[in-house]
Enzyme design. Structure first.
Site, PDB file in Angstrom:
ATOM      1  CB  CYS A   1     -46.288  41.443 -16.737  1.00 27.04           C
ATOM      2  SG  CYS A   1     -44.649  41.636 -16.029  1.00 27.04           S
TER       3      CYS A   1
ATOM      4  CG  HIS B   1     -45.376  37.445 -14.584  1.00 31.80           C
ATOM      5  ND1 HIS B   1     -45.584  38.161 -15.743  1.00 31.80           N
ATOM      6  CD2 HIS B   1     -46.577  36.864 -14.294  1.00 31.80           C
ATOM      7  CE1 HIS B   1     -46.838  38.039 -16.111  1.00 31.80           C
ATOM      8  NE2 HIS B   1     -47.473  37.256 -15.251  1.00 31.80           N
TER       9      HIS B   1
ATOM     10  CG  ASP C   1     -50.779  36.792 -15.098  1.00 33.74           C
ATOM     11  OD1 ASP C   1     -50.600  38.007 -15.400  1.00 33.74           O
ATOM     12  OD2 ASP C   1     -49.924  35.899 -15.263  1.00 33.74           O
TER      13      ASP C   1
END
Lengths: 317, 304, 693
Positions: C425, C469, C485
């Site tokens: 991520c 994250h 995201d």
């Protein structure tokens, strides 16, 4: 100073309760206080509290509160280990001055009580476990320094069971005096005793030399008197008997040893009384205030010793 | 075997009328090798009981009337100088028998009493320097008259417990008394009774009684009873361990007679009064009444 | 000189145990040694190895000499152990944390005391030390197991204490332990009350250094690979419970911890000053009230559900910054709990010029390909949404979302975007933010957690470190800050599925604990359920016990309304005196007799029949036979079964050959039959036979 205060306080405590022969311990009589160990225990609890606060540790708090709570629980457990005890004094057996005097108490409880300590003030403590519903005889040692009647001192019953952080105790007063005989002190001579001093008793007994007759053996006769020669000839067991044996009496008199002081006289008379009784020789007693006819046997001895113990008791105090 | 015992009890009861329970206890006493003390007024059938027992069990029987001038030698026997042989010869006394009836034992001097009691205790007699075994079996049935205290020497408490049981026959009930009066003296019947149990069988039964098991539960019960006797205020001295043992012994015999090979508390309760009462002394100096033994039995829990 | 008649029989006098000088009995020594083993055992992890060995040897010797297997140590050995140990402790303790040092000192002292374990006083000292050590053990481990063990060792300690005051038995008697456990159990109610109401005060002096707590979780710097590293760790980051037990959708579970505003060409850093957020009155119905228990991180920032509106902690003040992050102002060294309210709608805000400049700043050089890409977007005059779409499309086409992306060199963005195309991520977020900044949009990186496992048993959400994250927030001139995201572009399942389902098979996933139940259990349903239940218990444990100081005020308030000293005292003394009274009653009560199993049956029968007619109760001195006959006479109908039972009973109870009651089926059958018969007529016939006669 402290001693007198202490003494007065204790007397006051005891005077609250009438003298009884049987006592049931209840909360009215039981005192309870932490022991030194208990105080240390609380200190540890405080230390744990500091730990808990500084480290914000709730489990350490829990330990601290467990210790605190247990401290309270211990009070009740210790109390329950003494409460409900029923105690009754029994007639104590007489002893001689200096011998171990033990007052007897019968104790009983409907719960089993553990590690009960009994003791008179300033004396040795004895520890007993008491089973439920089973009466137990407890022997509590006391000093026996002075002849005469001796009432038991304040009796303390205490217990620290189970955790030892509390002690609960009670003070009890009983009125069942023990008789203390004078201390037997050997001395003087047997010969002197045979002389008629206090009375007009038998005179000039030659003692054991005067053979009289042979009697048939009865169990219990001293072996030294068995006529072995006769037995060896096959005539069966016979016992020699001597003249004057039955008639031989001794008088234990106050006037035998004028050089001794009162206590020494009593001690010597005590010694001879015991010795003569062991030899199964009848003996009488002459004191300034009492005269006892010669006799033999434990009952007689007890009577004689009682007179010796109580002679001029007023002078002792 | 129990049938034969029952027959024997029946036979004795046919002579000593209306006292089946007492007879049974007396037999139990014999089975456990104990001596019997019968305390009763004269004319209640003490002698008849002893005599009948002897007969039914095929035992050699002698009777000694105890009087104040009776000497130990009169019971045990004495050495008499034999002119022909030129030495003493022992003439055994009446004690050398299998069933000795010591009538009114409290009339003799303590010396004579203790000579008998010693023989009872040890099963042997020491006389004139030799020890002589008494025959086996050996029973003593002593009688005592409680009413006449004058000129008697009551047995000391230490000797009373040589007797396993103390029984008392008591007055017969109305019906029995009527039968007795109608029938006349039953003593003549004794000779006509058949021997139920011979000597050897009796001894075998005694051995069998020893084999009766006593569970822990019963031992505990006996122990509790003994403790209770020691705890009662009015009793001077509680039951001794020997007394407790006697209680168990007698219970075993009773259990055997009931046809069981184990003792139950019921057996203990039956023999409790006869075995225990004479062994306890009240503070007042009197002996235990029945009410106190009943009280003890009632106050001790059978269960544990 | 004694007369035979005056002798007294000395009865069994137990050893006096009141004085401290009394020598210890064997059983006491054994208890004390057992106690030391019990309290020292949890410390093995903390104390130096040499001390474990030495104390272990001392205890072993203590046992051996008490049990007379070995002779006591020679005097010179004992005397030489003391200085050696002291030197050792001094050397070791100086290198240890203060707590471990304390433990070392205590254990060394206790070990030395074993050498001189003679009197009751020695026993006392050891018991006190061990009481303290039980508490010290909790500073290292506060799990449920540790707590249970702690109370177990407390029971042993008190057993040792009781044994000091008990009959001096040779053998260890387990009745002692039972008594100790009883006393301990009786102390629990008052302990609980004290625990609840005793005021928790702030530490008197600071005892924890930042050094002592390992920094975990997100740092104030994100470089490629740093978030992926967290996935190797399955430890708990925080737990959250929601009012109404309604957690947000999985896709909404963005837990925000920190924002990064500065990019140095490789790492994103949190450097800029974010001021406190002015109360923004966002009017919305969809908000979440929640409570978070955060594990210690040694960092000042806290997590909050996007977007937090207000936060509150019972202890200490929290600040909600204008980047929607929450800080406690100081590092979190203990488990910390606080509550917050978050709204779901994206937050609008003014962006000051200063901030605009701050969120656009980039290093002037590097990553030429990325610069070219951004320049082409600007050239095409793409809107923000179009730019994002273009980027997402690119991600979606050929990129791979992986836990092991490989290392990146210089120009890491270029390398990632155009060469490796494999990343986690932070790679996606970082490159997205970089490109957007190049394209002229104020952007920041957000670090936090995404996901969380809902525990249906205890109704709370557990978020683990591996759910860390990173995502992006871009300033939309029309709507304000907007969450992007980029991970969803390449791997939408990251947001949809639980993380461990996604990566459960990857080697790097929770690589630090390869045997974790998480790894094994996800596919086995019952194991997973067990795990969830265990975690539920653990959550309550953390929340209500270990974190009680955070809950106390609220809890007491809920319990009794406004607090007052009087109420608190009442709360302490009313239950306290109730418990005390109950205990006294229990201790002093007349104990009913305990009967042998068979005899208890007789008593049962007696109680049963005496209910109808009290005269039918068994008398104390009545034997079972007499009693049964009495009953049979009263009710002839009972006779057969009574007698059958009686015969069995007598055989069983009084004939030892028969065996134990448990094994005797015929007895039990006869007993049951008898009870059945006895019960029947009292119901059906009503009247006993005697009445009809």
């Amino acid at each position: 100073m402290w001693d007198t205060v202490d003494h007065k306080f204790r007397n006051w405590l005891v005077s609250r309760y009438p003298v009884q022969s049987e006592v049931l311990l209840t909360h009215k009589r039981i005192y309870i206080f932490p022991t030194l160990a208990g105080l240390a225990f609380i200190c540890v609890a405080l230390l744990v509290l500091m730990l808990a606060i500084n480290y914000q540790n709730n489990l350490a708090y829990a330990i601290c509160f467990t210790l605190t709570s247990l401290f309270i629980t211990a009070i009740m457990h210790t109390y329950a280990n003494l409460s409900g005890l029923r105690i009754r004094i029994q007639t104590p057996s007489p002893v001689f001055v200096g011998d171990e005097l033990r007052y007897r108490f019968e104790v009983l409880s409907s719960r089993s009580l553990k590690q009960l300590q009994f003791g008179f003030r300033g004396q040795e403590q004895v520890t007993y476990d008491l089973e439920r519903d089973k009466p137990l005889l407890v022997y509590v040692p006391a000093s026996s320094e002075v002849r005469g009647w001796q009432a038991p001192a304040l009796l303390r019953i205490s217990s620290v069971y189970p955790l030892g952080i509390f002690r609960c105790w009670t003070w009890l007063r009983f009125e069942e005096p023990a008789l203390i005989y004078p201390r037997p002190v050997a001395g003087g001579e047997l010969g002197q005793l045979n002389r008629p001093v206090g009375g007009d008793g038998a005179e000039g007994h030659v003692g054991e030399e005067d053979f009289q007759e042979l009697k048939s053996y009865q169990p219990g006769a001293p072996l030294s008197r068995v006529a072995w020669k006769v037995y060896a000839k096959g005539y069966g067991l016979h016992v020699k008997s001597y003249q004057g044996e039955e008639a031989q009496e001794r008088w234990l008199s106050w006037h035998l040893w004028p050089q001794l002081d009162t206590e020494a006289k009593l001690s010597r008379l005590t010694y001879w009384a015991v010795t003569l009784n062991e030899r199964q020789t009848p003996f009488g007693l002459v004191l300034p205030n009492v005269t006892m006819e010669p006799a033999v046997g434990d009952d007689h001895l007890r009577e004689v010793l009682k007179h010796l113990a109580l002679y001029d008791e007023g002078a002792l105090l | 075997m129990q049938d034969r015992l029952a027959t024997a009890v029946q036979a004795v009861s046919s002579v000593v009328m209306g006292k089946e329970e007492t007879v049974k206890l007396a037999v139990a006493c014999m089975l456990s090798r104990g001596h019997l003390l019968i305390e009763d007024l004269p004319g209640m059938g003490k002698t008849t009981l002893a005599h009948t027992l002897a007969h039914v069990f095929d035992l050699e029987y002698r009777r000694v009337q105890f009087t104040s001038d009776l000497l130990p030698a009169d019971i045990i026997g004495s050495a008499v100088f034999n002119q022909q042989e030129g030495g003493f010869q022992f003439h055994p006394g009446p004690v050398f028998t299998q069933l000795l009836l010591a009538d009114e034992i409290n009339r003799s001097t303590p010396k004579t009493q203790s000579a008998l009691l010693e023989a009872m205790e040890e099963g042997q007699v020491s006389a004139e320097g030799a020890t002589r075994q008494l025959p086996e079996p050996f029973f003593v049935i002593a009688t005592q008259n409680p009413a006449s205290q004058y000129g008697t020497f009551p047995l000391p408490e230490s000797q009373l417990d040589r007797f396993l049981m103390r029984l008392s026959l008591g007055y017969p009930d109305e019906e029995t008394e009527r039968a007795l009066l109608k029938h006349g003296d039953t003593r003549q019947d004794i000779g006509r009774l058949a021997v139920s149990i011979d000597r050897q069988t009796l001894m075998n039964i005694q051995l069998a009684c020893d084999q009766v098991t006593v569970s822990d539960a019963v031992v505990d019960y006996v122990q509790r009873l003994a403790q209770q006797t020691r705890a009662i205020e009015t009793i001077q001295l509680g039951l001794s361990p020997r007394g407790a043992l006697a209680l168990i012994q007698a219970s075993k015999a009773w259990a055997y007679m009931e046809g069981r090979d184990f003792v139950t508390p019921d057996d203990v309760q039956v023999v409790f009064e006869p075995v225990v009462a004479h062994r306890l002394m009240l503070r007042s100096g009197t002996q235990l009444g029945q009410s106190i033994t009943t009280n003890i039995l009632a106050s001790v829990d059978v269960l544990s | 000189m004694k007369l035979p008649t005056f002798q007294f029989k000395k009865s069994t006098v137990a050893e006096a145990t009141n004085k401290p000088e009394v020598l210890l009995a064997r059983s006491s020594k054994l208890w004390l040694l057992t106690m030391l083993v019990a309290v020292c055992l949890p410390q093995i992890r903390e104390i130096p190895l040499w001390l474990t060995i030495v104390v272990g040897a001392l205890l072993a010797w203590g046992f051996a000499s008490t049990l007379k297997v070995r002779k006591p140590l020679a005097r010179w050995v004992r005397w030489s152990v003391v200085p050696l140990m002291s030197v050792g402790v001094l050397v070791s303790a100086s290198g240890l944390e203060s707590l471990a040092g304390l433990a070392t000192l205590l254990i060394a002292g206790a070990g030395l005391k074993v050498l001189e374990l003679r009197t009751r006083r020695d026993g006392w000292v050891l018991v006190l030390v061990s009481l303290f050590m039980v508490a010290v053990n909790f500073l290292f481990d506060q799990s449920i197991v540790a707590a249970l063990y702690g109370f177990f060792s407390l029971a042993i300690t008190f057993a040792a204490l009781i044994s000091l005051n008990e009959v001096q038995a040779k053998q260890v008697n387990f009745g002692t332990l039972k008594r100790s456990a009883t006393i301990l159990a009786q102390s629990v109610p008052v302990m609980v009350v004290l625990f609840l109401v005793f005021p928790r005060i702030e530490p008197l002096w600071s005892v924890k250094s930042e050094r002592a707590v390992a920094k975990t979780g997100l740092s104030n710097e994100v470089d490629p690979g740093s978030v992926a590293n967290l996935t190797r760790n399955d430890s708990v980051a925080f737990r959250a419970s929601f009012t109404d037990d309604a957690p947000p959708e999985r896709s909404q579970r963005y837990w925000r911890a920190i924002t990064y505003d500065f990019y140095d060409g490789r790492s994103w850093l949190n450097v800029g000053k974010n001021v406190g957020l002015e109360a923004s009155a966002i009017d919305t119905d969809t908000y979440y009230d929640y409570e978070i228990i955060m594990e210690p991180t040694a960092r000042p920032w806290l997590v909050a559900l996007d977007y937090p509106q207000s936060v509150r902690a019972a202890r200490g003040t929290l600040t909600l910054k204008n980047d929607f992050t929450v800080t406690a102002g100081k590092p979190i060294l203990d488990r910390f709990s606080y509550s917050g309210r978050s709204v779901v709608r994206e937050a609008t805000q003014e962006l000051s010029l200063q901030d605009r400049e701050r969120f656009l700043r980039l290093p002037p050089y590097g990553n030429p390909q990325a610069r070219a890409l951004a320049a082409s977007w600007v050239e095409q005059q793409l809107s923000l949404t179009e730019k994002i779409d273009a980027l997402y499309r690119r991600f979606n086409q050929s990129f791979e979302y992986t836990l092991s992306p490989g290392r990146l060199g210089r120009n890491s963005v270029d390398q990632f975007l155009f060469e490796t195309q494999r990343g986690f991520c932070e790679h996606f977020a970082s490159s997205t933010a970089y490109l957007l900044r190049l394209a002229g949009h104020p952007t920041r990186l957000v670090g936090g957690y995404q996901g969380g496992e809902w525990n249906p048993y205890e109704k709370y959400m557990l978020v683990r470190q591996y759910e860390a994250h990173a995502w992006v927030e871009v300033w939309d001139e029309n709507t304000g800050w907007r969450r992007l995201d980029p991970t969803t572009a390449v791997a939408p399942e990251r947001i949809q599925l639980p993380f461990d389902e996604l990566f459960g098979s990857s080697d790097d996933f929770i690589a630090e604990s390869p045997l974790s139940v998480l790894r094994l259990g996800k596919n086995i349903e019952w194991l997973n359920e067990v795990r969830l239940r265990y975690e539920a218990v653990n959550y309550s444990w953390h929340r209500w016990i270990l974190g009680y100081h955070n809950q106390q005020v609220d809890f007491l308030h809920d319990l009794m309304g406004s607090l007052s000293t009087l109420k608190l005292l009442l709360v302490i003394f009313v239950p306290g005196s109730l418990v005390t009274g109950g205990l006294i009653w229990w201790l002093l009560r007349a104990r009913p007799r305990r009967y042998h199993a068979v005899d208890a049956d007789v008593q049962y029968l007696s109680r049963l029949v005496s209910r109808a007619d009290s005269s039918l109760a068994r008398e104390q001195g009545e034997t079972v036979r007499t009693y049964c006959w009495r009953l049979a006479k009263h009710q002839p109908y009972w006779e057969e079964s009574l007698m059958q039972w009686l015969n069995n009973l007598e055989q069983l109870r009084y004939s030892p050959a028969r065996g134990q009651p448990e094994g005797d089926a015929s007895y039990h059958a006869s007993f049951k039959n008898m009870i059945k018969t006895v019960k029947k007529p009292t119901r059906l016939l009503g009247k006993p036979a005697r009445a009809s006669a």
